[in-house]
Design a protein around this motif. Structure first.
Motif, PDB file in Angstrom:
ATOM      1  N   GLU A 118       6.661  -3.062 -26.100  1.00  0.00           N
ATOM      2  CA  GLU A 118       5.560  -2.901 -25.375  1.00  0.00           C
ATOM      3  C   GLU A 118       5.458  -3.701 -23.592  1.00  0.00           C
ATOM      4  O   GLU A 118       5.007  -3.248 -22.820  1.00  0.00           O
ATOM      5  N   GLU A 119       7.081  -4.216 -23.365  1.00  0.00           N
ATOM      6  CA  GLU A 119       7.534  -4.797 -22.318  1.00  0.00           C
ATOM      7  C   GLU A 119       7.995  -3.658 -21.546  1.00  0.00           C
ATOM      8  O   GLU A 119       6.986  -3.162 -20.621  1.00  0.00           O
ATOM      9  N   VAL A 120       8.430  -2.588 -21.594  1.00  0.00           N
ATOM     10  CA  VAL A 120       9.291  -1.307 -21.382  1.00  0.00           C
ATOM     11  C   VAL A 120       7.368  -0.430 -21.551  1.00  0.00           C
ATOM     12  O   VAL A 120       7.886   0.369 -20.289  1.00  0.00           O
ATOM     13  N   MET A 138      13.505  -7.814 -14.831  1.00  0.00           N
ATOM     14  CA  MET A 138      12.740  -7.244 -14.217  1.00  0.00           C
ATOM     15  C   MET A 138      11.916  -8.031 -13.738  1.00  0.00           C
ATOM     16  O   MET A 138      11.272  -7.237 -12.477  1.00  0.00           O
ATOM     17  N   VAL A 139      11.812  -9.126 -13.887  1.00  0.00           N
ATOM     18  CA  VAL A 139      11.114 -10.234 -12.592  1.00  0.00           C
ATOM     19  C   VAL A 139      11.177 -10.252 -11.048  1.00  0.00           C
ATOM     20  O   VAL A 139      10.266 -10.331 -10.134  1.00  0.00           O
ATOM     21  N   ALA A 140      12.563  -9.656 -11.553  1.00  0.00           N
ATOM     22  CA  ALA A 140      13.189  -9.205  -9.567  1.00  0.00           C
ATOM     23  C   ALA A 140      13.084  -8.155  -9.311  1.00  0.00           C
ATOM     24  O   ALA A 140      13.444  -7.567  -8.192  1.00  0.00           O
ATOM     25  N   TRP A 141      12.955  -6.831 -10.330  1.00  0.00           N
ATOM     26  CA  TRP A 141      13.312  -5.695  -9.807  1.00  0.00           C
ATOM     27  C   TRP A 141      11.916  -5.237  -8.515  1.00  0.00           C
ATOM     28  O   TRP A 141      10.474  -5.239  -9.484  1.00  0.00           O
ATOM     29  N   GLU A 142      12.094  -4.493  -7.638  1.00  0.00           N
ATOM     30  CA  GLU A 142      12.010  -3.876  -6.614  1.00  0.00           C
ATOM     31  C   GLU A 142      11.613  -3.040  -6.633  1.00  0.00           C
ATOM     32  O   GLU A 142      10.866  -2.017  -6.159  1.00  0.00           O
ATOM     33  N   GLY A 143      12.549  -1.897  -7.708  1.00  0.00           N
ATOM     34  CA  GLY A 143      12.754  -0.360  -7.221  1.00  0.00           C
ATOM     35  C   GLY A 143      11.682  -0.080  -7.597  1.00  0.00           C
ATOM     36  O   GLY A 143      10.611  -0.420  -8.333  1.00  0.00           O
ATOM     37  N   CYS A 159      16.553  -7.232 -18.932  1.00  0.00           N
ATOM     38  CA  CYS A 159      15.540  -7.920 -20.207  1.00  0.00           C
ATOM     39  C   CYS A 159      14.236  -8.297 -19.091  1.00  0.00           C
ATOM     40  O   CYS A 159      14.378  -7.985 -17.447  1.00  0.00           O
ATOM     41  N   HIS A 160      13.890  -8.895 -19.372  1.00  0.00           N
ATOM     42  CA  HIS A 160      12.291  -9.599 -18.407  1.00  0.00           C
ATOM     43  C   HIS A 160      13.534 -10.197 -17.384  1.00  0.00           C
ATOM     44  O   HIS A 160      12.508 -10.199 -16.413  1.00  0.00           O
ATOM     45  N   SER A 161      14.003 -11.161 -17.818  1.00  0.00           N
ATOM     46  CA  SER A 161      14.369 -12.353 -16.936  1.00  0.00           C
ATOM     47  C   SER A 161      16.061 -12.747 -16.968  1.00  0.00           C
ATOM     48  O   SER A 161      15.970 -13.615 -15.951  1.00  0.00           O
ATOM     49  N   ILE A 194      18.516   3.644 -20.799  1.00  0.00           N
ATOM     50  CA  ILE A 194      17.968   4.057 -22.414  1.00  0.00           C
ATOM     51  C   ILE A 194      17.601   2.128 -22.616  1.00  0.00           C
ATOM     52  O   ILE A 194      18.008   1.643 -22.716  1.00  0.00           O
ATOM     53  N   HIS A 195      16.234   2.800 -23.346  1.00  0.00           N
ATOM     54  CA  HIS A 195      15.343   1.941 -24.044  1.00  0.00           C
ATOM     55  C   HIS A 195      16.624   1.611 -25.582  1.00  0.00           C
ATOM     56  O   HIS A 195      15.894   2.126 -26.764  1.00  0.00           O
ATOM     57  N   ILE A 196      16.898   0.056 -25.427  1.00  0.00           N
ATOM     58  CA  ILE A 196      17.268  -0.205 -26.934  1.00  0.00           C
ATOM     59  C   ILE A 196      17.224  -1.948 -27.424  1.00  0.00           C
ATOM     60  O   ILE A 196      17.160  -2.488 -26.982  1.00  0.00           O
ATOM     61  N   PRO A 197      15.683  -1.995 -27.643  1.00  0.00           N
ATOM     62  CA  PRO A 197      15.624  -2.979 -27.519  1.00  0.00           C
ATOM     63  C   PRO A 197      16.301  -4.341 -29.134  1.00  0.00           C
ATOM     64  O   PRO A 197      16.960  -3.690 -29.523  1.00  0.00           O
ATOM     65  N   LEU A 198      16.482  -4.985 -27.943  1.00  0.00           N
ATOM     66  CA  LEU A 198      17.832  -6.630 -28.685  1.00  0.00           C
ATOM     67  C   LEU A 198      17.753  -6.372 -30.359  1.00  0.00           C
ATOM     68  O   LEU A 198      19.033  -6.580 -30.605  1.00  0.00           O
TER      69      LEU A 198
END
Length: 98
Positions: free
Chosen positions: A28-30, A90-95, A63-65, A39-43
């Protein structure tokens, strides 16, 4: 544990560096976007999917934070992988995202 910031990752990508990024967030987050090429590999699936990874490469874990990615980086390191935690997530990702 090695760490890197979202700004540093973005700068490396802008320089044209080839990075190997693993996003350990949930589906859901991705769905809201991820770093291009990650690459998406859930924890929760990392243990069963780590056979897809190459121990000769260095992976930046996202991850998120920064909490789950820290756990994932420690886990992978314990199995002989080179893993770096993107500490601010990703909360800090601005790209760009895909």
């Amino acid at each position: 544990m090695k760490i890197i910031t979202a700004k540093e990752v973005e700068a490396l990508l802008q320089e044209g560096k080839t990075l190997h990024i693993i996003d350990v967030r949930e589906n859901e987050e991705v769905a809201n976007g991820k770093i291009p090429g990650a690459i998406h590999i859930p924890l929760g699936f990392l243990d069963v999917r780590m056979n897809e990874l190459d121990k000769n490469l260095e992976y930046i874990i996202v991850c998120h934070s920064g909490g789950r990615s820290g756990m994932a980086a420690n886990f992978l390191t314990s199995y002989g992988f080179k893993a770096v935690n993107m500490i601010d997530g990703m909360v800090a990702w601005e790209g760009p995202i895909e």
